[in-house]
Design a protein around this motif. Structure first.
Motif, mmCIF file in Angstrom:
data_model
loop_
_atom_site.group_PDB
_atom_site.id
_atom_site.type_symbol
_atom_site.label_atom_id
_atom_site.label_comp_id
_atom_site.label_asym_id
_atom_site.label_seq_id
_atom_site.Cartn_x
_atom_site.Cartn_y
_atom_site.Cartn_z
ATOM 1 N N LEU A 136 0.997 -1.795 0.249
ATOM 2 C CA LEU A 136 0.169 0.109 -0.050
ATOM 3 C C LEU A 136 1.093 0.840 -0.067
ATOM 4 N N PRO A 137 0.138 1.880 -0.657
ATOM 5 C CA PRO A 137 0.837 3.344 -0.950
ATOM 6 C C PRO A 137 0.839 4.004 1.007
ATOM 7 N N VAL A 138 2.588 4.556 1.401
ATOM 8 C CA VAL A 138 2.355 4.686 3.133
ATOM 9 C C VAL A 138 2.473 6.433 2.951
ATOM 10 N N THR A 139 2.136 7.051 3.844
ATOM 11 C CA THR A 139 1.601 8.473 4.222
ATOM 12 C C THR A 139 1.953 8.329 5.550
ATOM 13 N N VAL A 140 2.176 9.829 6.014
ATOM 14 C CA VAL A 140 2.705 10.342 7.270
ATOM 15 C C VAL A 140 1.443 11.686 7.463
ATOM 16 N N LYS A 141 1.012 11.317 8.664
ATOM 17 C CA LYS A 141 0.604 12.733 9.421
ATOM 18 C C LYS A 141 0.763 13.232 10.554
ATOM 19 N N THR A 142 1.667 14.590 11.111
ATOM 20 C CA THR A 142 2.610 14.883 11.691
ATOM 21 C C THR A 142 2.154 16.466 12.215
ATOM 22 N N ARG A 143 3.061 16.515 13.146
ATOM 23 C CA ARG A 143 2.798 18.481 13.407
ATOM 24 C C ARG A 143 4.413 19.115 13.183
ATOM 25 N N LEU A 144 4.339 20.294 13.382
ATOM 26 C CA LEU A 144 5.733 20.690 13.749
ATOM 27 C C LEU A 144 7.146 20.621 14.028
ATOM 28 N N GLY A 145 6.395 19.887 15.040
ATOM 29 C CA GLY A 145 7.482 19.485 16.046
ATOM 30 C C GLY A 145 6.973 19.098 17.298
ATOM 31 N N TRP A 146 8.060 19.100 18.346
ATOM 32 C CA TRP A 146 7.362 18.435 19.481
ATOM 33 C C TRP A 146 6.968 20.037 20.659
ATOM 34 N N ASP A 147 7.807 21.250 20.127
ATOM 35 C CA ASP A 147 7.036 22.491 20.440
ATOM 36 C C ASP A 147 8.178 23.831 20.375
ATOM 37 N N GLN A 148 7.603 25.137 20.699
ATOM 38 C CA GLN A 148 8.169 26.144 19.808
ATOM 39 C C GLN A 148 10.283 25.985 19.466
ATOM 40 N N ASN A 149 10.605 25.694 20.011
ATOM 41 C CA ASN A 149 11.982 25.439 20.037
ATOM 42 C C ASN A 149 12.806 24.430 19.128
ATOM 43 N N SER A 150 11.655 23.518 18.797
ATOM 44 C CA SER A 150 12.463 21.690 18.620
ATOM 45 C C SER A 150 11.701 21.283 16.996
ATOM 46 N N ILE A 151 11.466 23.371 16.137
ATOM 47 C CA ILE A 151 10.906 22.789 15.163
ATOM 48 C C ILE A 151 11.824 22.261 14.408
ATOM 49 N N LYS A 152 11.342 20.601 13.183
ATOM 50 C CA LYS A 152 11.776 20.322 12.248
ATOM 51 C C LYS A 152 10.871 19.532 11.122
ATOM 52 N N ILE A 153 10.706 20.364 10.674
ATOM 53 C CA ILE A 153 9.361 19.893 10.018
ATOM 54 C C ILE A 153 10.054 19.786 8.426
#
Length: 330
Positions: A136-153
């Motif tokens: 199957l084609p695999v997709t991901v749903k996530t957030r910008l990062g853990w907190d404002q100091n660790s945004i690694k999107i």
């Protein structure tokens, strides 16, 4: 044309976000009727799946009218994720989605959902294992990062694409924000603008009107929009947004007959699918939006969220339809 693998979703698709106790078959059917281009199941625990837990397995129920659909899983253990991917494949959804965004404590504390945002290497490792475990084609749903100091999107998007995901949905908040504050789509735009990125990027967070959907499409350049909380009790948001995109005009809101009909069908099917107790309880969160803004509706809504017998609830819906037959929604 936006494509997830070989699956075509049109020029600019609108997706129903996976929401626990919300995006079940009864509600998905209503959203599909109103123009939703693709939907996802409630998120499913991989540990529950591999142990054949009834609560998890039933979430694999997929009906023909719902397609195309993605099954979303969450977990933190490599072997469990791989085994669950094989089980999901047997249900034959169009897409397998991995949840790396759920901010709820009981999920995060197990390093699943948004908890994995503290260990990007592990996120990539789990994703690659799932990609290799299914056709199957695999997709991901996530957030910008853990907190404002660790945004690694931006790094996350590149690395997940490199291990084979076919699309990425990004909620414009960090885990620390939960659902508070305003979603920041500027980081989503940076991912989309990255010349290395060639998979579809879907934006999620705060879209609650046709005007906002159009503004965010034009401002941030995403390939599609995923709608979550604004659809609860209001599946018509999909048709209203599409109408606005096509004509530039706002569509008249659903009348009382449409609202009661949707609430009635939703309730009946929920009871059929989840049973007389859970079906009633899990439909309650939708009533506020089904009948929002109607003067004097509070007395009826109180009955809808306290009564437990289906005939009694259907009688209340009939009362609402009769009382507000001439009410004009704005």
């Amino acid at each position: 044309m936006v494509k997830i693998g070989d699956l075509s979703l049109g020029e600019f698709p609108f997706l129903l976000a996976p929401m626990e106790d919300v995006s079940d078959p009864p509600f998905r059917a209503l959203c599909k009727e109103q123009g939703c281009d693709m939907m996802y199941t409630e998120f499913i625990s991989v540990e529950g799946l591999i142990r054949d837990a009834k609560k998890s397995v039933v979430k694999l129920d997929i009906y023909p009218e719902e397609r195309p659909i993605g099954v979303q899983i969450f977990g933190a253990e490599l072997d469990s994720m791989m085994r669950a991917a094989e089980i999901v494949e047997e249900a034959q959804p169009e897409v397998l989605d991995i949840n790396f965004g759920c901010p709820v404590k009981k999920v995060v504390c197990k390093m699943a959902g948004a908890g994995i945002l503290r260990d990007i290497d592990r996120m990539v490792e789990l994703t690659e294992a799932v990609v290799k475990s299914t056709k199957l084609p695999v997709t991901v749903k996530t957030r910008l990062g853990w907190d404002q100091n660790s945004i690694k999107i931006e790094e996350v998007a590149e690395r997940l694409q490199d291990v084979g995901i076919k699309a990425l949905s990004i909620h414009g908040r960090t885990r620390a924000q939960m659902y508070k504050g305003e979603a920041d789509w500027s980081h989503i735009a940076k991912v989309k603008e990255n010349p290395r990125i060639h998979i579809p990027i879907f934006g999620n967070g705060d879209i609650d009107s046709p005007e906002k959907a159009k503004l965010y499409k034009e401002r941030y350049g995403v390939d599609g929009i995923m709608i979550g909380r604004a659809a609860i009790g209001y599946p018509w948001i999909f048709r209203e947004i599409k109408h606005y995109f096509e004509t530039g005009e706002k569509m008249a809101p659903p009348n009382i007959h449409e609202r009661v009909d949707a609430a009635r069908r939703h309730l009946i099917r929920a009871v059929e699918w989840k049973g007389p107790v859970l079906g009633v309880l899990e439909t309650r969160r939708h009533y506020t939006n089904y009948f929002r803004g109607m003067p004097g509706v509070k007395e009826y809504r109180k009955k809808l969220v306290t009564l437990m017998e289906l005939p009694d609830l259907l009688a209340v819906l009939e009362e609402i339809e009769a009382r507000y037959a001439d009410y004009v929604f704005s």
